[in-house]
Design a protein around this motif. Structure first.
Motif, PDB file in Angstrom:
ATOM      1  N   ILE A  70      13.571   8.635   1.657  1.00  0.00           N
ATOM      2  CA  ILE A  70      13.815   7.855   2.870  1.00  0.00           C
ATOM      3  C   ILE A  70      15.113   7.067   2.742  1.00  0.00           C
ATOM      4  CG2 ILE A  70      12.970   5.894   4.231  1.00  0.00           C
ATOM      5  CD1 ILE A  70      10.136   6.929   3.733  1.00  0.00           C
ATOM      6  N   ARG A  71      15.348   6.473   1.564  1.00  0.00           N
ATOM      7  CA  ARG A  71      16.604   5.734   1.349  1.00  0.00           C
ATOM      8  C   ARG A  71      17.806   6.678   1.440  1.00  0.00           C
ATOM      9  NH1 ARG A  71      13.562   3.154  -2.748  1.00  0.00           N
ATOM     10  NH2 ARG A  71      14.549   4.468  -4.337  1.00  0.00           N
ATOM     11  N   LEU A  72      17.685   7.854   0.839  1.00  0.00           N
ATOM     12  CA  LEU A  72      18.780   8.817   0.871  1.00  0.00           C
ATOM     13  C   LEU A  72      19.101   9.258   2.296  1.00  0.00           C
ATOM     14  CD1 LEU A  72      18.112  11.194  -2.173  1.00  0.00           C
ATOM     15  CD2 LEU A  72      20.021   9.617  -1.867  1.00  0.00           C
ATOM     16  N   GLU A  73      18.065   9.461   3.105  1.00  0.00           N
ATOM     17  CA  GLU A  73      18.298   9.903   4.477  1.00  0.00           C
ATOM     18  C   GLU A  73      18.932   8.792   5.310  1.00  0.00           C
ATOM     19  OE1 GLU A  73      18.498  12.764   4.611  1.00  0.00           O
ATOM     20  OE2 GLU A  73      16.668  13.940   4.811  1.00  0.00           O
ATOM     21  N   ARG A  74      18.578   7.557   5.036  1.00  0.00           N
ATOM     22  CA  ARG A  74      19.222   6.450   5.744  1.00  0.00           C
ATOM     23  C   ARG A  74      20.699   6.351   5.351  1.00  0.00           C
ATOM     24  NH1 ARG A  74      14.274   2.105   4.874  1.00  0.00           N
ATOM     25  NH2 ARG A  74      12.969   2.833   6.635  1.00  0.00           N
ATOM     26  N   ILE A  75      20.975   6.531   4.063  1.00  0.00           N
ATOM     27  CA  ILE A  75      22.372   6.539   3.609  1.00  0.00           C
ATOM     28  C   ILE A  75      23.125   7.696   4.243  1.00  0.00           C
ATOM     29  CG2 ILE A  75      23.858   6.871   1.589  1.00  0.00           C
ATOM     30  CD1 ILE A  75      21.710   5.421  -0.067  1.00  0.00           C
ATOM     31  N   THR A  76      22.456   8.858   4.329  1.00  0.00           N
ATOM     32  CA  THR A  76      23.072  10.031   4.932  1.00  0.00           C
ATOM     33  C   THR A  76      23.470   9.767   6.375  1.00  0.00           C
ATOM     34  OG1 THR A  76      21.821  11.543   3.517  1.00  0.00           O
ATOM     35  CG2 THR A  76      22.741  12.461   5.532  1.00  0.00           C
ATOM     36  N   LEU A  77      22.607   9.086   7.119  1.00  0.00           N
ATOM     37  CA  LEU A  77      22.921   8.765   8.513  1.00  0.00           C
ATOM     38  C   LEU A  77      24.171   7.891   8.607  1.00  0.00           C
ATOM     39  CD1 LEU A  77      19.402   8.055  10.093  1.00  0.00           C
ATOM     40  CD2 LEU A  77      20.895  10.006  10.513  1.00  0.00           C
ATOM     41  N   LEU A  78      24.257   6.871   7.752  1.00  0.00           N
ATOM     42  CA  LEU A  78      25.411   5.977   7.771  1.00  0.00           C
ATOM     43  C   LEU A  78      26.696   6.718   7.394  1.00  0.00           C
ATOM     44  CD1 LEU A  78      23.878   2.783   6.103  1.00  0.00           C
ATOM     45  CD2 LEU A  78      24.393   3.142   8.524  1.00  0.00           C
ATOM     46  N   VAL A  79      26.605   7.532   6.346  1.00  0.00           N
ATOM     47  CA  VAL A  79      27.774   8.298   5.908  1.00  0.00           C
ATOM     48  C   VAL A  79      28.211   9.291   6.982  1.00  0.00           C
ATOM     49  CG1 VAL A  79      28.579  10.034   4.251  1.00  0.00           C
ATOM     50  CG2 VAL A  79      27.282   8.057   3.445  1.00  0.00           C
ATOM     51  N   HIS A 107       7.088   7.470  -5.170  1.00  0.00           N
ATOM     52  CA  HIS A 107       8.453   7.033  -5.478  1.00  0.00           C
ATOM     53  C   HIS A 107       9.480   8.015  -4.926  1.00  0.00           C
ATOM     54  CE1 HIS A 107       6.931   4.499  -9.137  1.00  0.00           C
ATOM     55  NE2 HIS A 107       6.799   3.869  -7.981  1.00  0.00           N
ATOM     56  N   ALA A 108       9.167   9.302  -5.004  1.00  0.00           N
ATOM     57  CA  ALA A 108      10.089  10.320  -4.487  1.00  0.00           C
ATOM     58  C   ALA A 108      10.254  10.178  -2.973  1.00  0.00           C
ATOM     59  CB  ALA A 108       9.578  11.717  -4.831  1.00  0.00           C
ATOM     60  N   LEU A 109       9.143   9.904  -2.263  1.00  0.00           N
ATOM     61  CA  LEU A 109       9.218   9.736  -0.816  1.00  0.00           C
ATOM     62  C   LEU A 109      10.060   8.517  -0.458  1.00  0.00           C
ATOM     63  CD1 LEU A 109       8.367  10.534   2.038  1.00  0.00           C
ATOM     64  CD2 LEU A 109       6.328   9.117   1.747  1.00  0.00           C
ATOM     65  N   MET A 156       0.848  -1.200   0.000  1.00  0.00           N
ATOM     66  CA  MET A 156       0.000   0.000   0.000  1.00  0.00           C
ATOM     67  C   MET A 156       0.878   1.243   0.000  1.00  0.00           C
ATOM     68  SD  MET A 156      -2.906   1.218   2.763  1.00  0.00           S
ATOM     69  CE  MET A 156      -3.939  -0.199   2.356  1.00  0.00           C
ATOM     70  N   ARG A 157       0.529   2.200  -0.822  1.00  0.00           N
ATOM     71  CA  ARG A 157       1.301   3.430  -0.884  1.00  0.00           C
ATOM     72  C   ARG A 157       1.041   4.291   0.355  1.00  0.00           C
ATOM     73  NH1 ARG A 157       0.148   6.078  -6.615  1.00  0.00           N
ATOM     74  NH2 ARG A 157      -1.970   5.602  -5.991  1.00  0.00           N
ATOM     75  N   PRO A 158       2.030   5.152   0.717  1.00  0.00           N
ATOM     76  CA  PRO A 158       1.832   6.003   1.881  1.00  0.00           C
ATOM     77  C   PRO A 158       0.654   6.952   1.686  1.00  0.00           C
ATOM     78  CG  PRO A 158       4.126   6.013   1.142  1.00  0.00           C
ATOM     79  CD  PRO A 158       3.331   5.331   0.096  1.00  0.00           C
ATOM     80  N   ARG A 159       0.014   7.320   2.776  1.00  0.00           N
ATOM     81  CA  ARG A 159      -1.116   8.245   2.719  1.00  0.00           C
ATOM     82  C   ARG A 159      -0.789   9.496   3.500  1.00  0.00           C
ATOM     83  NH1 ARG A 159      -6.104   5.946   1.310  1.00  0.00           N
ATOM     84  NH2 ARG A 159      -6.065   3.714   0.978  1.00  0.00           N
ATOM     85  N   PHE A 160      -1.187  10.623   2.975  1.00  0.00           N
ATOM     86  CA  PHE A 160      -1.087  11.890   3.699  1.00  0.00           C
ATOM     87  C   PHE A 160      -2.514  12.291   4.047  1.00  0.00           C
ATOM     88  CE2 PHE A 160       3.097  11.772   3.174  1.00  0.00           C
ATOM     89  CZ  PHE A 160       3.732  12.442   2.154  1.00  0.00           C
ATOM     90  N   GLY A 161      -2.871  12.146   5.317  1.00  0.00           N
ATOM     91  CA  GLY A 161      -4.247  12.431   5.696  1.00  0.00           C
ATOM     92  C   GLY A 161      -5.167  11.482   4.960  1.00  0.00           C
ATOM     93  N   HIS A 162      -6.182  12.037   4.284  1.00  0.00           N
ATOM     94  CA  HIS A 162      -7.078  11.173   3.529  1.00  0.00           C
ATOM     95  C   HIS A 162      -6.650  11.097   2.068  1.00  0.00           C
ATOM     96  CE1 HIS A 162      -8.796  15.221   2.679  1.00  0.00           C
ATOM     97  NE2 HIS A 162      -9.009  14.695   1.504  1.00  0.00           N
ATOM     98  N   THR A 163      -5.505  11.706   1.730  1.00  0.00           N
ATOM     99  CA  THR A 163      -5.054  11.784   0.342  1.00  0.00           C
ATOM    100  C   THR A 163      -3.927  10.802   0.088  1.00  0.00           C
ATOM    101  OG1 THR A 163      -5.586  14.135   0.317  1.00  0.00           O
ATOM    102  CG2 THR A 163      -4.197  13.321  -1.458  1.00  0.00           C
ATOM    103  N   LEU A 219      14.448  16.158  -5.068  1.00  0.00           N
ATOM    104  CA  LEU A 219      13.250  15.536  -4.495  1.00  0.00           C
ATOM    105  C   LEU A 219      12.417  16.510  -3.665  1.00  0.00           C
ATOM    106  CD1 LEU A 219      14.781  12.136  -3.289  1.00  0.00           C
ATOM    107  CD2 LEU A 219      13.443  12.561  -5.355  1.00  0.00           C
ATOM    108  N   ALA A 220      13.070  17.503  -3.039  1.00  0.00           N
ATOM    109  CA  ALA A 220      12.357  18.423  -2.143  1.00  0.00           C
ATOM    110  C   ALA A 220      11.178  19.124  -2.818  1.00  0.00           C
ATOM    111  CB  ALA A 220      13.332  19.437  -1.551  1.00  0.00           C
ATOM    112  N   PRO A 221      11.315  19.654  -4.051  1.00  0.00           N
ATOM    113  CA  PRO A 221      10.156  20.303  -4.686  1.00  0.00           C
ATOM    114  C   PRO A 221       9.016  19.326  -4.984  1.00  0.00           C
ATOM    115  CG  PRO A 221      12.207  20.932  -5.785  1.00  0.00           C
ATOM    116  CD  PRO A 221      12.526  19.785  -4.876  1.00  0.00           C
ATOM    117  N   LEU A 222       9.348  18.073  -5.344  1.00  0.00           N
ATOM    118  CA  LEU A 222       8.313  17.091  -5.647  1.00  0.00           C
ATOM    119  C   LEU A 222       7.435  16.796  -4.433  1.00  0.00           C
ATOM    120  CD1 LEU A 222      10.226  14.477  -7.853  1.00  0.00           C
ATOM    121  CD2 LEU A 222       8.391  16.010  -8.575  1.00  0.00           C
TER     122      LEU A 222
END
Length: 331
Positions: free
Chosen positions: A22-31, A16-18, A1-8, A160-163
């Motif tokens: 999330i993957r990028l931020e996990r990599i950032t933490l490791l780096v 896909h961008a989200l 199931m895809r993530p939901r924002f509120g009822h949307t 990704l931020a603007p998307l």
């Protein structure tokens, strides 16, 4: 199931961008953890290296804040939280800003005191595999290596931020920029000591501190504005969010609407919009037309979580500061 924002539910591109963010931020933490370890091993008594180590440690905050907020915002609205959990983004933004600002102020005082006192930071010799090496070369080597990942990660996050209309992700990308700039400043400070310029180390530390303070202040200011329901802005805070005006244009396109205005509450990734319309000749339109117009406005963009459409006799000027010419950042 895809993530939901509120009822949307997120459109496919944003979903896909989200996931990628999330993957990028996990990599950032490791780096970042690896970077902190390397810098600590060679820091010695250099003020610039100390400042760089602290900034690298602070760089853990934005990705942590993003990952925690990403878990909350997917929760559905409840009776107790009728607007959902989207404000988690704003809270994460605020926490990051406060931490950066406080630590930046501490560093600039600490580094400035050392510079005024004329402290000469010693950089000694380390034995690596039986070979004595000036520790400064190790510092330069480490900082050259750790400067590369933030450049790559920051550029990917900026796409990704603007998307996602994600201000925390954008702030993290700016933090990545600060990281590699800090690495260059630290290299300059260490090399300055090697050339006999004892003050270069303290000056580099102050430069790093100023950059931390700037990031902290900008994040704190933008987070407070959003939490105080200031006019919604773009993800980078450069100007007003265009979506409320798109809603107004859609309302005015209806044949039974004479005047229209709208205001938006920025909840994080999504907006909650209140729209006001004055019908032609003051006549009340059929309820079906009002409902259809509201649905048409909600369908403009996935970021419109909800829209309240009010039919009024005249536009409430006191509730709409944009009618009085207020700028996007006016308080």
């Amino acid at each position: 199931m895809r993530p939901r924002f509120g009822h949307t539910e997120l459109p496919e591109e944003q979903a896909h961008a989200l996931a990628k963010a999330i993957r990028l931020e996990r990599i950032t933490l490791l780096v970042t953890v690896g970077t902190i370890t390397l810098v600590l091993l060679v820091a010695g008594s250099s003020q610039a290296m100390k400042a760089a180590w602290i900034e690298d440690s602070l760089a853990l905050l934005p990705p942590l804040a993003f990952l925690i907020a990403a878990r909350f915002i997917r929760r559905r609205p409840t009776a107790r939280r009728p607007y959902g959990y989207h404000r988690a983004i704003g809270v994460a933004h605020l926490v990051s800003g406060v931490a950066l600002l406080v630590m930046g102020l501490y560093l600039i005082v600490d580094s400035g005191h050392g510079l005024v006192a004329g402290d000469h930071p010693p950089i000694g010799v380390m034995v690596v595999f039986g070979t004595p090496i000036w520790q400064g070369w190790l510092m330069v080597g480490v900082m050259s290596v750790v400067a590369v990942p933030p450049i790559i990660l920051g550029r990917m996050k900026l796409k990704l931020a603007p998307l996602l209309h994600d201000k925390v992700l954008y702030a993290d990308a700016q933090m990545n920029k600060a990281d590699w700039m800090t690495a260059l400043a630290t290299i300059a400070g260490v090399l300055g000591i090697g050339m006999g310029l004892w003050w270069a180390d303290g000056a580099a530390a102050i430069l790093v501190s100023v950059d931390i303070i700037r990031d902290g202040w900008n994040n704190l200011r933008d987070a407070v504005r959003d939490l105080m329901d200031s006019r919604a802005t773009t993800h980078d805070g450069a100007g007003p969010d265009p979506l409320p005006q798109d809603v107004v244009n859609t309302l005015l396109a209806a044949t039974w609407v004479d005047e229209a205005e709208a205001r938006a509450r920025d909840l994080g990734h999504v907006l909650h919009i209140e729209a006001f319309v004055v019908p032609v000749d003051g006549g009340l339109p059929p309820l079906a037309e009002v409902t259809a117009l509201r649905e048409r406005c909600i369908g403009l963009d996935w970021r419109i979580q909800d829209l309240v459409l009010s039919v009024v006799e005249e536009l409430p000027d006191e509730l709409l500061p944009q009618l009085n010419g207020a700028g996007p950042h006016d308080e």
